[in-house]
Structures are given as structure tokens and as C-alpha cells.
Design a protein around this motif. Structure first.
Motif, PDB file in Angstrom:
ATOM      1  N   PRO A  40       0.846  -1.197   0.000  1.00 38.53           N
ATOM      2  CA  PRO A  40       0.000   0.000   0.000  1.00 38.53           C
ATOM      3  C   PRO A  40       0.876   1.239   0.000  1.00 38.53           C
ATOM      4  CG  PRO A  40       0.062  -1.003   2.175  1.00 38.53           C
ATOM      5  CD  PRO A  40       0.835  -1.907   1.258  1.00 38.53           C
ATOM      6  N   GLY A  41       0.305   2.319  -0.339  1.00 42.00           N
ATOM      7  CA  GLY A  41       1.039   3.586  -0.322  1.00 42.00           C
ATOM      8  C   GLY A  41       0.520   4.483  -1.407  1.00 42.00           C
ATOM      9  N   SER A  42       1.238   5.549  -1.598  1.00 45.93           N
ATOM     10  CA  SER A  42       0.857   6.489  -2.635  1.00 45.93           C
ATOM     11  C   SER A  42       2.071   6.753  -3.512  1.00 45.93           C
ATOM     12  CB  SER A  42       0.343   7.780  -1.996  1.00 45.93           C
ATOM     13  OG  SER A  42      -0.122   8.653  -2.991  1.00 45.93           O
ATOM     14  N   PRO A  43       2.252   6.044  -4.580  1.00 49.74           N
ATOM     15  CA  PRO A  43       1.309   5.053  -5.120  1.00 49.74           C
ATOM     16  C   PRO A  43       1.539   3.658  -4.523  1.00 49.74           C
ATOM     17  CG  PRO A  43       3.125   5.319  -6.643  1.00 49.74           C
ATOM     18  CD  PRO A  43       3.378   6.267  -5.507  1.00 49.74           C
ATOM     19  N   ALA A  44       0.504   2.827  -4.611  1.00 48.92           N
ATOM     20  CA  ALA A  44       0.630   1.420  -4.228  1.00 48.92           C
ATOM     21  C   ALA A  44       1.519   0.732  -5.263  1.00 48.92           C
ATOM     22  CB  ALA A  44      -0.744   0.759  -4.189  1.00 48.92           C
ATOM     23  N   GLU A  45       2.107  -0.383  -4.862  1.00 48.91           N
ATOM     24  CA  GLU A  45       3.016  -1.097  -5.768  1.00 48.91           C
ATOM     25  C   GLU A  45       2.696  -2.585  -5.784  1.00 48.91           C
ATOM     26  OE1 GLU A  45       7.226   1.316  -5.333  1.00 48.91           O
ATOM     27  OE2 GLU A  45       6.829  -0.337  -3.938  1.00 48.91           O
ATOM     28  N   ASP A  76      -3.229   3.540 -11.242  1.00 49.80           N
ATOM     29  CA  ASP A  76      -2.308   4.270 -10.372  1.00 49.80           C
ATOM     30  C   ASP A  76      -1.335   3.349  -9.632  1.00 49.80           C
ATOM     31  OD1 ASP A  76      -4.572   3.287  -9.037  1.00 49.80           O
ATOM     32  OD2 ASP A  76      -4.318   4.699  -7.382  1.00 49.80           O
TER      33      ASP A  76
END
Length: 163
Positions: A40-45, A76
Motif C-alpha cells: 500500500p502507499g501512494s502510489p501502491a506497488e 495508479d
């Protein structure tokens, strides 16, 4: 947030379980163990590890993942390739091993089985089930497979190299 991250990971793994390996279309990228995790995150990977660092299918794999993600409205999400730890045949799921066998490719033994055998065991012929087999060449139809032959039914077959 953790529930959303888990939901995203589950959604992505389910989505990518329908994406076939470009060299062995009977097995999905998830069953092959190439899809390592969804971060997860911004962006997810989506983290992937190819079967080996010089895998010629790496670009095709990334393109297939990108197309599946985009089609599902997940444009994204980034794709990240990580080579460490190196991919191992132990990451192939049991369902993946059965799919390889049904397709005519001898799957590798698990690490536990290899330790018990103290070395490379003969491949089991995917055509007739015989253990009377021999390696013909360390290089098969793709770099991650070796060419073997059955001494009973005389059929050639690929065997996934144990890594």
C-alpha cells in the motif's frame, strides 16, 4: 487503513491470478510465484520477481500486469521489480505444480524434498509417470527449464530447473 490495504492486496492478487505466464500460459503469474506482494502507499506497488534476472519474458510479464491493472481501474498502481531475494521454485504454488505437470512440464521438487534426497532427483515423466528419466540438456525451451527424456516411453519433456 489496514483493511483497505488488505482489500487492495486481495483484489490485485485475485486479478493477477488470471494473468498467464507468457512462456507457460497454463500457469498464472501468482501460481508461478512471480507476484510477491502488493504494497500500500501512494502510489501502491505490485512487487514482482522474475524467475531469474535475465528472464526474456520480463517485459511481457510487466506489460500483462499493467494491462490487467489498467483494465480493472487500477492504473495508479506501480509495478516494482525486486531481484532480492531471488526467485525460487519453492514459490510455485501446489496448484501451479499440478498445472505444470498436466501441461507436460515436470515441476521441481520442493526444498524439503530436495534436502531429503540430498541432490537432484530424477524427474518424473509427465507423460507416463516413470522415474526412469535422464537429463539431455541443461537448456530447454526456455532458460528456466532443462530438457529431459523418459527412458520408458521415450518422450522428451521440459523440467523446471530447481533454483
Amino acid at each position: 487503513m489496514a483493511a483497505d490495504a488488505n482489500g487492495l492486496a486481495e483484489r490485485v492478487f485475485t486479478l493477477l491470478s488470471a494473468v498467464p505466464d507468457p512462456e507457460i500460459p497454463v500457469i498464472s503469474l501468482t501460481d508461478l510465484g512471480i507476484i510477491r506482494e502488493v504494497r500500500p502507499g501512494s502510489p501502491a506497488e505490485v512487487v514482482i520477481t522474475p524467475t531469474y534476472s535475465g528472464c526474456p519474458a520480463s517485459i511481457a510479464i510487466q506489460l500483462s500486469i499493467r494491462q490487467a491493472l489498467d483494465a480493472a481501474g487500477l492504473a495508479d498502481i506501480q509495478i516494482r521489480t525486486e531481484l532480492s531475494p531471488a526467485w525460487t521454485t519453492d514459490w510455485i504454488s501446489e496448484a501451479g505444480r499440478q498445472k505444470l505437470l498436466a501441461y507436460g512440464i515436470a515441476p521441481p521438487e520442493s526444498a524439503e524434498a530436495r534436502l531429503k534426497l540430498k541432490g537432484d532427483a530424477p524427474a518424473i515423466c509427465p507423460q507416463c509417470g516413470s522415474a526412469r528419466t535422464q537429463e539431455i540438456s541443461r537448456y530447454g525451451s526456455t532458460p528456466c527449464k532443462a530438457l529431459w527424456r523418459c527412458l520408458d516411453c521415450a518422450e522428451p519433456f521440459d523440467r523446471f530447473k530447481c533454483i
